[in-house]
Write an enzyme that holds these catalytic residues in place. Structure first.
Site, PDB file in Angstrom:
ATOM      1  N   ASN A 134       9.880  86.778  16.517  1.00  0.00           N
ATOM      2  CA  ASN A 134      10.891  86.363  17.498  1.00  0.00           C
ATOM      3  C   ASN A 134      10.283  85.735  18.760  1.00  0.00           C
ATOM      4  OD1 ASN A 134      13.606  86.908  19.146  1.00  0.00           O
ATOM      5  ND2 ASN A 134      11.947  87.903  20.263  1.00  0.00           N
ATOM      6  N   TYR A 166       9.252  71.937  22.243  1.00  0.00           N
ATOM      7  CA  TYR A 166      10.019  73.040  21.632  1.00  0.00           C
ATOM      8  C   TYR A 166      10.673  72.582  20.314  1.00  0.00           C
ATOM      9  CZ  TYR A 166      13.347  77.046  21.811  1.00  0.00           C
ATOM     10  OH  TYR A 166      14.093  78.182  21.566  1.00  0.00           O
ATOM     11  N   ALA A 194       8.135  72.428  17.601  1.00  0.00           N
ATOM     12  CA  ALA A 194       7.761  73.775  17.154  1.00  0.00           C
ATOM     13  C   ALA A 194       8.874  74.408  16.318  1.00  0.00           C
ATOM     14  CB  ALA A 194       7.444  74.652  18.365  1.00  0.00           C
ATOM     15  N   LYS A 195      10.122  74.277  16.777  1.00  0.00           N
ATOM     16  CA  LYS A 195      11.221  74.942  16.070  1.00  0.00           C
ATOM     17  C   LYS A 195      11.567  74.238  14.756  1.00  0.00           C
ATOM     18  CE  LYS A 195      11.944  78.450  18.877  1.00  0.00           C
ATOM     19  NZ  LYS A 195      11.405  79.766  18.501  1.00  0.00           N
ATOM     20  N   ILE A 200      22.538  81.727  23.605  1.00  0.00           N
ATOM     21  CA  ILE A 200      22.763  83.174  23.610  1.00  0.00           C
ATOM     22  C   ILE A 200      22.333  83.720  24.979  1.00  0.00           C
ATOM     23  CG2 ILE A 200      22.363  85.328  22.357  1.00  0.00           C
ATOM     24  CD1 ILE A 200      23.409  83.138  20.483  1.00  0.00           C
TER      25      ILE A 200
END
Ligand SMILES: NC(=O)c1ccc[n+]([C@@H]2O[C@H](COP(=O)([O-])OP(=O)(O)OC[C@H]3O[C@@H](n4cnc5c(N)ncnc54)[C@H](O)[C@@H]3O)[C@@H](O)[C@H]2O)c1
Length: 248
Positions: A87, A151, A154-155, A184
């Site tokens: 995570n 990001y 990477a994701k 979130i």
């Protein structure tokens, strides 16, 4: 439900946010939960708050040696690792031409190398048992997002990693999946400014942000024995933002 009775579940990036909600959910269903975070003192407090069936380790997921030592120690202690939840994640947002080498590398090191190091270290433990779960964290951003080239890369990498690992492990009963959260309510989301936040919320089909427990529910399903025939999947948990435009 008690789907995690007698199971050992390992979670990285485990001080706050999504990890806290997931750890609470796994623990509530009977798991022993091993928390790892680069913030050693904070993760010790998080484990204390979680209760007796937990442990805390200071682990920087961008260090393959640290991750391998952690997994080896969990294996020695529990003799099993039923699920690894990768995570840990960071953002260092900027337009591509303003991303420094450091901000490029740091985001790749934590978000994609961290996921890989964890999976590589845990697979020999998991292959002994013909069962087990690897769950990684992608993001709705994996399809592309302004100001997040590092990001996004990477994701999107997490999506590819998940699919490749799923093929290499399916015959051993190991499943490898990812969750792609939308917006979130965690400290990570708190770091974006109000204007950006309002603009993004207006794009969510459900028109509201999510709660960490929404992610915990999905994680507790994907890592459970019930989800045994689901592998290589990237599950959007995002109030519909990933479907497409919902502007009328
Ligand atoms: N919150 C969201 O809206 C959202 C959306 C999409 C994806 N995600 C992803 O979900 C995951 C969790 O997000 P969150 O909102 O809970 O984040 P957060 O920033 O609230 O928590 C991240 C945790 O990771 C830890 N961490 C950072 N670098 C680390 C390292 N090198 N080694 C070990 N631990 C490290 C931090 O100390 C922190 O405890 C991340 O991978 C994130 O990219 C979150």
């Amino acid at each position: 439900m008690n789907r995690y009775q007698d199971q050992a579940v390992a979670v990285t990036g485990a001080v706050q946010g999504l990890a806290r909600a997931m750890a609470e959910r796994f623990a509530a269903e009977g798991a022993t939960v091993a928390l790892a975070d680069r913030e050693g003192e904070a993760v010790a407090k998080a484990a204390e708050a979680l209760g007796a069936n937990s442990r805390a380790d200071a682990v920087d997921v961008s260090s393959s040696a640290a991750v391998e030592a952690w997994i080896a120690d969990l294996d020695r202690t529990y003799g099993r690792i039923d699920a690894l939840v990768g995570n840990a994640g960071i953002i260092r947002d900027n337009r591509a031409e303003d991303i420094s080498d450091d901000d490029w590398q740091a985001v790749l090191d934590v978000n994609i190398s961290g996921a890989f190091y964890g999976a590589r270290a845990v697979l020999p433990v998991m292959r002994r048992r013909n069962y087990d779960r690897i769950l990684s964290f992608s993001s709705m951003s994996w399809r592309g997002n302004f100001g997040q080239a590092n990001y996004v890369a990477a994701k999107a990498g997490v999506v590819g990693l998940t699919r490749a690992l799923a093929l290499e492990t399916a015959r051993q009963g190991i499943t490898v999946n990812a969750i792609a959260p939308g917006l979130i309510e965690t400290p990570m989301l708190a770091s974006i400014n109000d204007r950006a936040r309002d603009k993004l919320t207006a794009k969510i089909a459900m028109r509201h942000t999510g709660d960490p427990t929404n992610i915990a529910e999905a994680a507790a399903f994907l890592c459970s024995p019930t989800a045994r025939y689901i592998t290589g999947v990237v599950l959007d948990v995002d109030g519909g933002i990933g479907i497409g435009s919902s502007i009328r």
